[in-house]
Design a protein around this motif. Structure first.
Motif, PDB file in Angstrom:
ATOM      1  N   UNK A 214      58.229  84.711   8.206  1.00 36.80           N
ATOM      2  CA  UNK A 214      57.699  85.304   6.895  1.00 36.80           C
ATOM      3  C   UNK A 214      56.941  84.043   6.432  1.00 36.80           C
ATOM      4  N   UNK A 215      57.321  82.620   6.472  1.00 36.25           N
ATOM      5  CA  UNK A 215      56.279  81.615   6.135  1.00 36.25           C
ATOM      6  C   UNK A 215      54.871  81.821   6.882  1.00 36.25           C
ATOM      7  N   UNK A 216      55.108  81.703   8.197  1.00 35.22           N
ATOM      8  CA  UNK A 216      53.741  82.068   9.124  1.00 35.22           C
ATOM      9  C   UNK A 216      52.949  83.022   8.506  1.00 35.22           C
ATOM     10  N   UNK A 217      53.462  84.396   8.036  1.00 32.24           N
ATOM     11  CA  UNK A 217      52.788  85.447   7.854  1.00 32.24           C
ATOM     12  C   UNK A 217      52.200  85.068   6.219  1.00 32.24           C
ATOM     13  N   UNK A 218      52.866  84.276   5.648  1.00 29.54           N
ATOM     14  CA  UNK A 218      52.482  84.195   4.082  1.00 29.54           C
ATOM     15  C   UNK A 218      51.262  82.996   4.202  1.00 29.54           C
ATOM     16  N   UNK A 219      51.546  82.092   4.913  1.00 30.62           N
ATOM     17  CA  UNK A 219      50.447  80.902   4.896  1.00 30.62           C
ATOM     18  C   UNK A 219      49.657  80.787   6.303  1.00 30.62           C
TER      19      UNK A 219
END
Length: 480
Positions: free
Chosen positions: A181-186
């Motif tokens: 999820x962090x990869x998807x957002x940033x």
């Protein structure tokens, strides 16, 4: 990119990996004295690795250096945690040697798996990228899952290993989902890049970040054994061989703390308002569940397991402050807890013998008459966990309370004090059993001088650091 400086910085990890392979081969091909040789080789490996780590840090004048495309960091926090974990593993092997022999636990497998888990811990605390963090986590966890089942003839060990593996796999999945999820957002897995991206986002723009935050913190809480992700702790502590419980209780906690610092300080400082509330909830649940359930335990390993949950509540309170003072206080706390935990579980392993596990509270009855010096060391450790002055546990709790008050969280400090009073009951109960109950087993305790020396160093260090805590305090503050 592999360069000369990256080779120099990773020399301790490379050496540890090579020696693990050599010790494994020695166990395969050695016919006589393999267990004793494996023990000495493992201890020498840990000492040399610690020396290399400190020597390289001194040669580089304490600089903070990033290598491998900014995936790995070499800084004071990583060096201090590495050395502390190596020392913890050194004492773990020291306490475990005789216990493993008496209970026919395969020595070579124990030391090789322990060294590989140590390598995973070192990778965790040196990682500033989610890929290397996750690889380090799995390299630490998988050998420990196997170690829990090393006493293959005991069904309780197999059951504990299966529970630990299944719940650990779920926790790893949650952590990995949070990373995605962090990869998807940033659009990055580098912690500093994630922090920069979050800083540029408008407030409350991306719900994905908050969901990812919850999942990653859940993974961290599992590794630290904090509520509500604590269900594995009492079952694994009780079911694992005493030497493996000893290992789980100390060094991996330091590594998990390093993981928490890397994530909270390096990746998501911009989400402090959000993770502050999550950490407070985890801390309060840990203090409540750990202390309340520990009161009714008669098995000392389960009692100490719930005690561990409560102790992690204090660590999370320090982290929840979101200040350097709070982080340093939490660091001081986790160090002192690891030191005390080594001694307590080392004592349980020391009192156990072939066919007898000193797992019940009643097994400590009359210890003050049977072995006064060991009983005194156990008393120091129990009082330290309870937070009684002048022992180091009191100073650690005081540091957390001070950080909370400075952060204007006085109500949290009051709640922590109330639960500490409850916790003092079951620690003092252990002392009461040792000194004021009739001797259940009059048989004399046979203990080698080496183990008595190790226990004495452990116990007296708790007393010494309580009287002179300034050096350790300065060290903890200097890494933030």
């Amino acid at each position: 990119m592999f360069t000369l400086i990256s080779l120099i910085i990773t020399t301790p990890e490379i050496f540890l990996l090579l020696m693990s392979c050599l010790i494994l081969l020695n166990g395969v091909f050695s016919k006589d004295g393999a267990p004793r040789k494996s023990f000495y080789y493992a201890q020498i490996t840990l000492l040399i690795t610690a020396f290399l780590t400190w020597h390289i840090f001194s040669l580089l004048d304490g600089q903070t250096i990033y290598v491998f495309s900014n995936m790995v960091i070499f800084d004071k926090l990583a060096v201090v945690l590495d050395i502390l974990m190596l020392i913890a593993m050194f004492f773990t092997f020291w306490y475990s040697h005789l216990y493993n022999q008496n209970n026919f636990i395969p020595a070579n497998e124990f030391y090789v798996l322990g060294l590989l888990a140590t390598l995973g811990m070192m990778i965790i605390v040196s990682s500033v990228n989610f890929i290397t963090l996750f690889l380090g986590l799995e390299l630490m966890a998988l050998p420990i899952y196997a170690m829990v089942a090393l006493m293959r003839g005991q069904s309780r060990c197999i059951e504990a290993a299966m529970k630990y593996f299944i719940i650990g796999a779920v926790a790893s999945g949650m952590f990995l989902y949070g990373i995605s999820l962090f990869f998807g957002a940033t659009h990055s897995l580098n912690l500093s890049t994630i922090a920069a991206a979050i800083a540029k986002m408008p407030a409350n723009q991306d719900l994905i970040l908050y969901v990812g935050l919850i999942f990653v913190i859940a993974g961290i809480a599992f590794k630290l054994g904090a509520a509500p992700f604590h269900s594995w702790v009492p079952d694994v502590y009780d079911g694992a061989p005493n030497s493996v419980t000893l290992l789980i209780s100390a060094a991996p906690k330091l590594a998990a703390f390093g993981l928490a610092i890397r994530f909270l300080v390096y990746a998501v400082p911009g989400l402090h308002v959000q993770w502050d509330h999550v950490l407070i909830v985890i801390a309060l649940l840990s203090l409540c569940i750990g202390n309340m359930v520990a009161v009714i335990q008669t098995n000392i390993k389960r009692l100490l397991a719930y005690s561990s949950i409560a102790q992690m509540g204090f660590v999370f309170l320090g982290l929840a402050c979101g200040t350097e003072r709070g982080d340093a206080a939490a660091f001081f706390y986790i160090i002192t807890y690891a030191l005390t935990s080594l001694g307590v579980f080392g004592m349980i392993a020391l009192l156990s013998k072939t066919g007898f596990e000193a797992n019940e509270l009643s097994d400590f009855s009359g210890l003050g008459q049977r072995q006064p010096w060991l009983a005194f060391m156990m008393l120091l450790m129990m009082f330290s966990l309870a937070g009684i002055p002048p022992l180091v546990g009191f100073i650690a709790k005081l540091g957390i309370l001070e950080a909370l008050i400075k952060n204007h969280s006085i109500w949290l400090a009051v709640v922590a004090i109330l639960f500490s009073i409850i916790g003092a009951y079951y620690y003092i109960r252990v002392v009461k059993v040792m000194y004021f109950e009739d001797i259940k087993n009059p048989e004399k305790i046979v203990c080698s001088n080496n183990l008595i020396i190790a226990m004495s160093i452990n116990g007296l260090a708790i007393l010494f650091l309580g009287i002179f805590p300034s050096g350790l305090f300065v060290l903890c503050h200097s890494v933030f």
